[in-house]
Design a protein around this motif. Sequence first.
Motif, PDB file in Angstrom:
ATOM      1  N   GLY A 225       1.718   7.135   3.064  1.00  0.00           N
ATOM      2  CA  GLY A 225       1.401   7.126   4.484  1.00  0.00           C
ATOM      3  C   GLY A 225       1.091   5.744   5.034  1.00  0.00           C
ATOM      4  N   LEU A 226       1.076   4.729   4.179  1.00  0.00           N
ATOM      5  CA  LEU A 226       0.796   3.367   4.636  1.00  0.00           C
ATOM      6  C   LEU A 226       2.121   2.641   4.840  1.00  0.00           C
ATOM      7  N   GLY A 227       2.415   2.276   6.084  1.00  0.00           N
ATOM      8  CA  GLY A 227       3.699   1.658   6.414  1.00  0.00           C
ATOM      9  C   GLY A 227       3.759   0.178   6.097  1.00  0.00           C
ATOM     10  N   LYS A 228       4.965  -0.373   6.226  1.00  0.00           N
ATOM     11  CA  LYS A 228       5.188  -1.779   5.894  1.00  0.00           C
ATOM     12  C   LYS A 228       4.363  -2.717   6.761  1.00  0.00           C
ATOM     13  N   ALA A 229       4.242  -2.393   8.036  1.00  0.00           N
ATOM     14  CA  ALA A 229       3.488  -3.273   8.936  1.00  0.00           C
ATOM     15  C   ALA A 229       2.023  -3.342   8.506  1.00  0.00           C
ATOM     16  N   ALA A 230       1.441  -2.201   8.164  1.00  0.00           N
ATOM     17  CA  ALA A 230       0.045  -2.181   7.738  1.00  0.00           C
ATOM     18  C   ALA A 230      -0.128  -2.919   6.418  1.00  0.00           C
ATOM     19  N   VAL A 231       0.826  -2.746   5.497  1.00  0.00           N
ATOM     20  CA  VAL A 231       0.781  -3.468   4.223  1.00  0.00           C
ATOM     21  C   VAL A 231       0.817  -4.970   4.472  1.00  0.00           C
ATOM     22  N   GLY A 232       1.672  -5.393   5.383  1.00  0.00           N
ATOM     23  CA  GLY A 232       1.766  -6.818   5.708  1.00  0.00           C
ATOM     24  C   GLY A 232       0.462  -7.369   6.255  1.00  0.00           C
ATOM     25  N   ARG A 233      -0.206  -6.598   7.112  1.00  0.00           N
ATOM     26  CA  ARG A 233      -1.480  -7.058   7.670  1.00  0.00           C
ATOM     27  C   ARG A 233      -2.558  -7.142   6.591  1.00  0.00           C
ATOM     28  N   LEU A 234      -2.569  -6.171   5.693  1.00  0.00           N
ATOM     29  CA  LEU A 234      -3.549  -6.209   4.604  1.00  0.00           C
ATOM     30  C   LEU A 234      -3.302  -7.400   3.689  1.00  0.00           C
TER      31      LEU A 234
END
Length: 462
Positions: A225-234
């Motif tokens: 459920g964690l998308g690429k954009a959120a992964v990038g921000r993390l």
Amino acid sequence: MANGSFQMLCRTCLRSGYVGGDAAPESCPHCSSADVRSSHELFGLTIAHVDCDAFYASVEKRDDPSLRDRPVIVGGRERGVVAAACYIARQYGIHSAMPTWQALKRCPDAVVIRPRMTHYVTVSRQVRTRMLALTPLVQPLSIDEAFLDLAGTEKLHGCSPAEALVRMQREIREALGITVSVGLSGTKSLAKMASDRDKPDGFFAVDMNAAAAWLAPQPVSVLFGLGKAAVGRLNAAGIETCGDLVAAPVGQLSGILGRGAATIAALAAGVDPRPVTPEREAKSISSETTFLRDLSTAAELEAELEMLCQKVSTRLKAQSLAGGRVTLKLKRPDHRILTRSQTLSERTDKAHLLFAVGRELLAREIGGRKSYRLLGIGADQLGAPGGGDLLALADEGTNRRDDLEAAIDDLHARLGADSLQSGRMFTRKQRPERDATRQRAGIEDLDGGDGLDDPDQSGSPT
């Protein structure tokens, strides 16, 4: 049971039992097979994720044995995309949603097969039937994957959920000629991650007592459920692993992930209270199409838009739903994506109203040298169709259009979607919707996450 004992299951002879020792057994004590699975909690785990392996491509290889050792791509040529790639093709870096021309550049010898969706649906139902034989708690995620909750089924099957799942794997392999991979744990997110760890024809279990330690070194991208954009921000904030995420201050995570911070942090720690729910609640319904060539004129784009609005309207009506917001999606020739939305005064399921709003949104993006390779329309903020406000009830023109649309719906139901078309749709010079690789309908579910996924991210057969 002693602390040093392992619960063991052999996938070759299907024998199970307890094996003592400080290390997990490497082979079956009964048949000497190395295809064993063991853990301290194996027989007590009840939540599974079952995923068909390279589903579309596997069905094509089953139906044509000459393809067994060849790289196979299911998709369209010209401007189509890869719908599925077999494991041989994946060795060349080919993956779902990749443009076919790019896939063929990486592997010129790949066999490209056009999708046979009706056939895949038939096989999918055969797989689903075997899942339902284990438990009524089956939650489909897509045509080729589902969650299962097998709690309380031990007496019914005379064995643990793990054993029942291995038997199902064997039955699918022998009766249907395809393979599935199984992830087993105590939560949905852990089961989903586990099924990705042993493919194809795999079985991977994650004990609940060891879940936090198992997750800690994993990259945050594994979280369901964690998308690429959120992964990038993390990652940009120095949060690379699940352990980093769990240790991060709540305030920092809230600034990065917004309202989903607490949920994602819990998933990283192995906590996921979501139940397996057979009925999926739709949060949006959409349809999109990729053109055979870039389109730029209002007439061409509006003709495509009207066709898509009819599809979305049909699906809304079939589920007794109506949308409170309309979203237009456009993709430029350089693959940049543009979205525009408008909230409605009242929910609607009417194609002519969806088209009116979509047409207005589209008009603002046409002109100059602008052209587009993809167009989509969707409705969200779903709920029951409204009864109409006083202004709408007083609008005889709207009522007449509603009546006309109802009559057209009846005609389409009896004679087919092409039995009656508007002049605008009749003038269309291309029919990309007849190629399954250039069109996609989306019905998204509330259980997929917390709105953190990338806007253009979509599921695909694995």
